[in-house]
Scaffold this motif. Structure first.
Motif, PDB file in Angstrom:
ATOM      1  N   GLY A  16      19.855   8.226 -37.677  1.00  7.19           N
ATOM      2  CA  GLY A  16      20.791   7.661 -38.645  1.00  7.19           C
ATOM      3  C   GLY A  16      21.800   6.718 -38.033  1.00  7.19           C
ATOM      4  N   ALA A  17      21.763   6.569 -36.702  1.00  2.77           N
ATOM      5  CA  ALA A  17      22.714   5.681 -36.026  1.00  2.77           C
ATOM      6  C   ALA A  17      22.423   4.227 -36.363  1.00  2.77           C
ATOM      7  N   ASN A  18      23.479   3.425 -36.424  1.00  6.30           N
ATOM      8  CA  ASN A  18      23.290   1.992 -36.641  1.00  6.30           C
ATOM      9  C   ASN A  18      23.808   1.151 -35.482  1.00  6.30           C
ATOM     10  N   SER A  19      24.290   1.811 -34.415  1.00  6.08           N
ATOM     11  CA  SER A  19      24.753   1.061 -33.249  1.00  6.08           C
ATOM     12  C   SER A  19      24.741   1.942 -32.009  1.00  6.08           C
ATOM     13  N   ILE A  20      24.715   1.273 -30.844  1.00  7.07           N
ATOM     14  CA  ILE A  20      24.847   1.977 -29.574  1.00  7.07           C
ATOM     15  C   ILE A  20      25.979   1.354 -28.769  1.00  7.07           C
ATOM     16  N   ILE A  41      27.503   5.509 -37.592  1.00  5.83           N
ATOM     17  CA  ILE A  41      27.143   6.410 -36.496  1.00  5.83           C
ATOM     18  C   ILE A  41      26.834   5.582 -35.260  1.00  5.83           C
ATOM     19  N   THR A  42      27.516   5.879 -34.171  1.00  5.57           N
ATOM     20  CA  THR A  42      27.319   5.193 -32.901  1.00  5.57           C
ATOM     21  C   THR A  42      26.869   6.198 -31.854  1.00  5.57           C
ATOM     22  N   VAL A  43      25.908   5.803 -31.033  1.00  8.05           N
ATOM     23  CA  VAL A  43      25.415   6.671 -29.956  1.00  8.05           C
ATOM     24  C   VAL A  43      25.548   5.935 -28.634  1.00  8.05           C
ATOM     25  N   ALA A  44      26.162   6.583 -27.652  1.00  6.77           N
ATOM     26  CA  ALA A  44      26.258   5.999 -26.310  1.00  6.77           C
ATOM     27  C   ALA A  44      24.922   6.178 -25.603  1.00  6.77           C
TER      28      ALA A  44
END
Length: 325
Positions: free
Chosen positions: A28-32, A3-6
């Motif tokens: 639950g995101a693991n990156s941005i 899961i990536t979030v900007a």
């Protein structure tokens, strides 16, 4: 499924950034993805590094998006490229001699500058990769002096432009890998550019291909989310790359908010390797409600069990010395 979030918010207030990134991690995101525009880093390098460290402390990987470099990529701010402004000789020129507001990627001086920027960022800051966001595809055949010299056959210029775009991206992603072998490379397309997927998937140094499933923004029915997603995933899977699908959770009115779940379900049915979305992005009628709804959808995705073991049960010793029955 990753899961990536900007996260396109300023790094200037550390406590606010820390709170935001903790909220993102809790979803639950693991990156941005964080976007930077030309010359921004020169004005606030301490803020930039501090923000990246906060993300790292929150357990998030950071992928840097090159915002509007050469006016070739998308970015969160409608900020023209400083390189293109200072180097008008690099502009794309059509068959009628009219110039367009983007640098031609066949100019060697532009490539050298861009690759040195990428090398600098990866060797200076704690980054995990580079994202190319919505590359402006060669819908305009360039007749600049460089393209004419590289392809004297005018009738082949249109095809040459497409071939040279793949060559440019191959060099760019190879530059990333030379700077950091572990760095990940990604490109995100708009649905109308999905015809490029097959060619992009042949680039050895490209790890992930994504698509912005912005049904509402593009005036499409929400059902097209699954159609677009499946189209991308099928091609990417054949080539052994990772797929990434982006949920539109911005620019929504009250009625369109109700379609978030349908869009998310269609996205999941495509079975991508990576899901991506935005953190409090622009022009929602109810920003807080959209983020909370997004967070609820993301939390449906099964989490990785970091210490899950399926070893046989360890026998308990017979301390009393009695035989077990």
């Amino acid at each position: 499924m990753d899961i990536t979030v900007a996260y396109f918010h300023p790094f200037f207030h550390p406590e606010a950034v820390k709170r935001d990134l903790e909220h993102i991690r809790a979803s639950g995101a693991n990156s941005i993805v964080y976007a930077i525009h030309e010359q921004e880093e020169q004005r606030w390098p301490r803020d930039f590094e501090r923000g990246l460290r906060i993300a790292q402390d929150a357990g998030l990987k950071v992928y840097l998006s090159l915002g509007r470099f050469g006016n070739l990529f998308a970015g969160p701010t409608f900020m023209p490229s400083w390189y293109t402004f200072r180097h008008p000789q690099s502009l794309v020129k059509d068959r009628h001699g009219r110039v367009h507001d983007m640098t031609c990627f066949n100019h060697e001086s532009f490539r050298s500058w861009l690759f040195s920027e990428v090398d600098y960022y990866l060797n200076t800051y704690p980054l995990n990769g580079i994202v190319i966001d919505e590359l402006r595809v060669p819908d305009i055949t360039c007749f600049c002096s460089v393209c004419r010299a590289l392809c004297p056959d005018i009738t082949d210029l249109q095809h040459f432009r497409r071939r040279s775009m793949i060559d440019f991206l191959n060099e760019l992603f190879s530059c990333v890998k030379r700077a950091d072998r572990q760095a990940k490379t990604s490109i995100v397309l708009l649905p109308q550019d999905l015809s490029l997927t097959e060619e992009l998937a042949t680039i050895p140094s490209l790890d992930t291909i994504g698509c912005h499933l912005f049904w509402q923004l593009l005036g499409a029915d929400v059902s097209t989310v699954e159609t677009w997603g499946q189209q991308l995933v099928d091609v990417v899977k054949r080539h052994g790359k990772r797929s990434q699908l982006w949920l539109q959770n911005f620019n929504l009115d009250e009625a369109e908010e109700e379609m978030l779940e349908a869009a998310f379900s269609g996205l999941l049915r495509s079975e991508p390797d990576d899901i991506a979305c935005y953190y409090f992005w622009r022009n929602n009628a109810n920003p807080e409600h959209v983020w909370q709804q997004t967070r609820g959808l993301l939390r449906r995705i099964p989490r990785r069990q970091l210490f899950w073991q399926t070893l046989p049960r360890i026998p308990v010793p017979n301390i009393a010395g009695n035989e077990s029955s």
